[in-house]
Design a protein around this motif. Structure first.
Motif, PDB file in Angstrom:
ATOM      1  N   GLN A 167       2.102  16.122 -25.125  1.00 59.02           N
ATOM      2  CA  GLN A 167       0.927  16.811 -24.458  1.00 59.02           C
ATOM      3  C   GLN A 167      -0.056  17.378 -25.633  1.00 59.02           C
ATOM      4  N   GLU A 197      -6.669  26.728 -13.207  1.00 54.98           N
ATOM      5  CA  GLU A 197      -7.149  25.914 -12.085  1.00 54.98           C
ATOM      6  C   GLU A 197      -8.666  25.785 -12.056  1.00 54.98           C
ATOM      7  N   VAL A 214      -2.057  20.768 -25.712  1.00 52.80           N
ATOM      8  CA  VAL A 214      -2.674  21.996 -24.692  1.00 52.80           C
ATOM      9  C   VAL A 214      -3.444  22.946 -25.413  1.00 52.80           C
ATOM     10  N   HIS A 274      -1.331  26.449 -15.940  1.00 53.36           N
ATOM     11  CA  HIS A 274      -2.650  25.684 -16.149  1.00 53.36           C
ATOM     12  C   HIS A 274      -3.591  26.346 -15.374  1.00 53.36           C
ATOM     13  N   PRO A 322      -6.552  16.702 -23.192  1.00 51.83           N
ATOM     14  CA  PRO A 322      -6.083  17.868 -23.201  1.00 51.83           C
ATOM     15  C   PRO A 322      -5.943  18.696 -21.861  1.00 51.83           C
ATOM     16  N   ILE A 323      -4.948  19.628 -21.800  1.00 52.36           N
ATOM     17  CA  ILE A 323      -4.863  20.520 -20.786  1.00 52.36           C
ATOM     18  C   ILE A 323      -5.175  21.874 -21.202  1.00 52.36           C
ATOM     19  N   GLY A 340      -4.408  25.755 -20.543  1.00 49.03           N
ATOM     20  CA  GLY A 340      -3.440  26.665 -20.339  1.00 49.03           C
ATOM     21  C   GLY A 340      -3.660  28.049 -20.753  1.00 49.03           C
TER      22      GLY A 340
END
Length: 148
Positions: free
Chosen positions: A87, A46, A89, A44, A10-11, A13
């Motif tokens: 994706q 950081e 997210v 995203h 998973p990303i 965001g």
């Protein structure tokens, strides 16, 4: 899910409901995920960045706008399996206002967005980016939502 032995993680965001009066800032996406849909500014998270820092950085990078009064609204879990590039997210949804109400949004990433404009919350453009569409359909309102 795996693709050729590579696991998709998973990303995280951060998206920003940037509010001005009864309007919200939206841009039409040019990226493969959600192509030609209207979406909030964001990107995203950081390494080591707070949600507020990410919100301010992403809005500045994409629109040139300085924001303030940044607060947390909610989180959504979005599995975008039907996209060209599937994706997962996890989206941290923030709310903010303009640091200076005379600022005008600029399209600083024309390869990712067709441009930014203010839209009345009760008359949003179509089609909305999937996760935002789901939030709206479920009655979410960034103007009346209590931050935590």
């Amino acid at each position: 899910m795996e693709n050729g032995g590579v696991a998709f993680a998973p990303i995280v965001g951060v998206v920003v409901f940037l509010l001005k009066g009864n309007k919200v800032l939206l841009g039409r996406r040019r990226s493969a995920v959600g192509y030609s849909t209207f979406a909030l500014p964001g990107g995203h998270l950081e390494f080591g960045e707070s949600f507020e820092e990410c919100a301010a950085r992403e809005v500045k990078e994409e629109t040139g706008l300085d924001i303030d009064k940044i607060d947390y609204l909610t989180v959504t879990n979005n599995v975008l399996s039907r996209e060209v590039k599937p994706q997962h997210v996890v989206a941290i949804c923030m709310r903010a206002g303009l640091a200076d109400t005379n600022q005008m949004p600029q399209n600083l990433e024309p390869d990712k967005c067709d441009g930014w404009d203010w839209y009345d919350w009760n008359d949003l453009p179509k089609p909305l980016f999937g996760p935002l569409e789901t939030m709206v359909r479920n009655g979410f309102n960034p103007f009346s939502h209590q931050s935590k």
